[in-house]
Design a protein around this motif. Sequence first.
Motif, short mmCIF file in Angstrom:
data_model
loop_
_atom_site.label_atom_id
_atom_site.label_comp_id
_atom_site.label_asym_id
_atom_site.label_seq_id
_atom_site.Cartn_x
_atom_site.Cartn_y
_atom_site.Cartn_z
N ASP A 298 46.54 65.47 -3.89
CA ASP A 298 46.07 64.26 -4.58
C ASP A 298 45.65 63.20 -3.57
OD1 ASP A 298 46.35 65.28 -7.07
OD2 ASP A 298 48.16 64.19 -7.61
N MET A 299 46.41 63.08 -2.48
CA MET A 299 46.05 62.13 -1.45
C MET A 299 44.66 62.40 -0.90
SD MET A 299 45.93 62.23 2.19
CE MET A 299 47.25 63.29 2.74
N ASN A 300 44.34 63.67 -0.68
CA ASN A 300 43.02 64.02 -0.18
C ASN A 300 41.94 63.67 -1.19
OD1 ASN A 300 41.23 65.17 1.75
ND2 ASN A 300 41.15 67.04 0.54
N ALA A 301 42.25 63.85 -2.49
CA ALA A 301 41.28 63.49 -3.54
C ALA A 301 41.03 61.99 -3.55
CB ALA A 301 41.80 63.97 -4.89
N TYR A 302 42.09 61.19 -3.38
CA TYR A 302 41.92 59.73 -3.32
C TYR A 302 41.06 59.35 -2.12
CZ TYR A 302 45.19 58.14 -6.94
OH TYR A 302 45.80 57.84 -8.13
N ARG A 303 41.33 59.96 -0.98
CA ARG A 303 40.56 59.63 0.21
C ARG A 303 39.08 59.94 0.02
NH1 ARG A 303 43.29 61.19 5.88
NH2 ARG A 303 41.19 60.56 6.44
N ARG B 239 45.93 63.44 -12.20
CA ARG B 239 46.04 62.76 -10.91
C ARG B 239 47.23 61.81 -10.91
NH1 ARG B 239 43.85 65.37 -7.76
NH2 ARG B 239 41.74 65.17 -8.56
N ARG B 240 48.02 61.85 -9.85
CA ARG B 240 49.18 60.97 -9.74
C ARG B 240 48.76 59.56 -9.38
NH1 ARG B 240 53.85 64.44 -6.64
NH2 ARG B 240 53.38 66.48 -7.53
N PRO B 241 49.50 58.55 -9.86
CA PRO B 241 49.21 57.18 -9.45
C PRO B 241 49.43 57.00 -7.96
CG PRO B 241 50.60 57.22 -11.40
CD PRO B 241 50.57 58.62 -10.87
N ALA B 242 48.82 55.96 -7.40
CA ALA B 242 48.97 55.70 -5.97
C ALA B 242 48.86 54.20 -5.72
CB ALA B 242 47.90 56.44 -5.16
N THR B 243 49.57 53.74 -4.72
CA THR B 243 49.36 52.38 -4.24
C THR B 243 48.36 52.43 -3.09
OG1 THR B 243 51.15 52.46 -2.61
CG2 THR B 243 51.73 51.78 -4.84
N CYS B 244 47.67 51.32 -2.87
CA CYS B 244 46.63 51.32 -1.85
C CYS B 244 46.37 49.89 -1.39
CB CYS B 244 45.34 51.93 -2.41
SG CYS B 244 44.00 52.13 -1.19
N LEU B 245 46.13 49.74 -0.12
CA LEU B 245 45.76 48.44 0.45
C LEU B 245 44.47 48.61 1.25
CD1 LEU B 245 46.43 45.45 1.15
CD2 LEU B 245 47.66 46.33 3.16
N LEU B 246 43.49 47.77 0.96
CA LEU B 246 42.22 47.79 1.68
C LEU B 246 42.08 46.49 2.47
CD1 LEU B 246 39.74 49.13 -1.04
CD2 LEU B 246 41.16 50.42 0.56
N VAL B 247 41.56 46.62 3.70
CA VAL B 247 41.29 45.45 4.53
C VAL B 247 39.91 45.62 5.15
CG1 VAL B 247 42.10 43.96 6.38
CG2 VAL B 247 43.75 45.37 5.13
N ARG B 248 39.00 44.72 4.79
CA ARG B 248 37.67 44.74 5.40
C ARG B 248 37.67 43.75 6.55
NH1 ARG B 248 32.57 43.23 1.82
NH2 ARG B 248 33.39 41.13 2.21
N VAL B 249 37.53 44.28 7.77
CA VAL B 249 37.56 43.44 8.97
C VAL B 249 36.14 43.17 9.40
CG1 VAL B 249 38.37 43.24 11.34
CG2 VAL B 249 39.77 44.45 9.64
N ASP B 250 35.82 41.89 9.59
CA ASP B 250 34.49 41.47 10.03
C ASP B 250 34.65 40.77 11.38
OD1 ASP B 250 31.99 40.41 10.45
OD2 ASP B 250 31.72 39.76 8.38
#
Length: 411
Positions: free
Chosen positions: A243-248, A278-289
């Motif tokens: 599932d992690m690979n599917a999220y990625r 699909r299992r739920p997942a937590t996720c954090l995104l950071v867009r660095v400029d």
Amino acid sequence: MAERDEPLLARVRALERAIGDIGTTLDAATTCRELAAFLARHLDGVSAAVDLFAEGGGPPRRAAAAGPQAGTGPQGDAGPQVGADPPAAAGRSAPGAPSTVGGPEPRHDAGLASPAPPGALSVPLAVGDEEPLGTVTVTRSVGRPFSEGEAAVLRHAVRLAARHLRHARRLAATEETALHLQRALVAEPGRPHPNLEVAGGYLPAGHRTLVGGDWFETVRLHFGRSLLVVGDVMGHGLAAAVDMNAYRTALREVAATDLPPHRVLRHLDSVVAEDDARRPATCLLVRVDPARGTATFASAGHLPPVVFAEDGSAEPVDLPVGPPLGTGVGGYEPATRALTPAETLLVFTDGLVERRGEDIDVSLARLAALRLPAASGPREVVDEVLRRLDAHAAEDDVAVLAARVRARPTS
């Protein structure tokens, strides 16, 4: 009548104890030790040895031994037992058929082994017609020969252990597959732009290296920006890793559209919510400029990141937190703060800080209280944080990713 039934009742009680005493874990070495100990306890005056056949046709090895004649051989293996030939001499008997060592073959009557002369009794470590995993030999140098009841207890205990050992081997094979998949996926944190220095680390949970769905990576965006990602799929094992690979994969496709982080999460949440498997997942995104010196965050049920200043002090980033991915609820909001070349950003999964029975605020405060060596770069931050928080002993998977903007060369 009662006296005639006593041997049968004693045998039944021994078989009941075998169920509770053998196979208490999914560890093969433990199961072998439990089998040997059980036989030494319940067969009077007996020493027991468990020898496992090597995969690929190598020589057998002593996995466990117990009883008064249990010796110790090279590398800590139990040595040959008195009155018993080496494991190879015992041969691979037909599954389920006890045989004597150094004596005539036992007769069979109504499925039970006939009494054997004093010496040794060897049983293949197998169930039914399965390929034996090894042999189990019990020896009694003096005293009465083995009775039919003792042979029955031996055979039952060995079959029970064989079943547990096969389960343990299947589990180990699954865990190894999942671990290789996980390590392949997080071996490198991607290829950010040269203006961003990154370092990552991944530690599987527990001594059995049972992997889960933790991951991290970086994605190149337009105009010299990079997207940092850290996520955690609920659960452990091969299914969580898949599932992690599917999220990625889905995240990379959405991130390629150059949407802001909160909209990437919103789109990913709606896509995943349509798949009930699909299992739920937590996720954090950071867009660095790096050109603007900013970092824009968006969180889907994930713990907040930490920024280490040039002096080594840590500051948690205050973020609005939306629901985990896969719920279909949405509601993700962005947050932007400055990020200078003197600062190192650390994102991580909950295994880094969470401890059993401890409030999460206390766990996060322990991370925020760290003071690292001044001017620590991403690799030093990752190594120091993992060491100081004793992440190698964590009860959950740990994934960490550190990033620092490279200073522009001065002309």
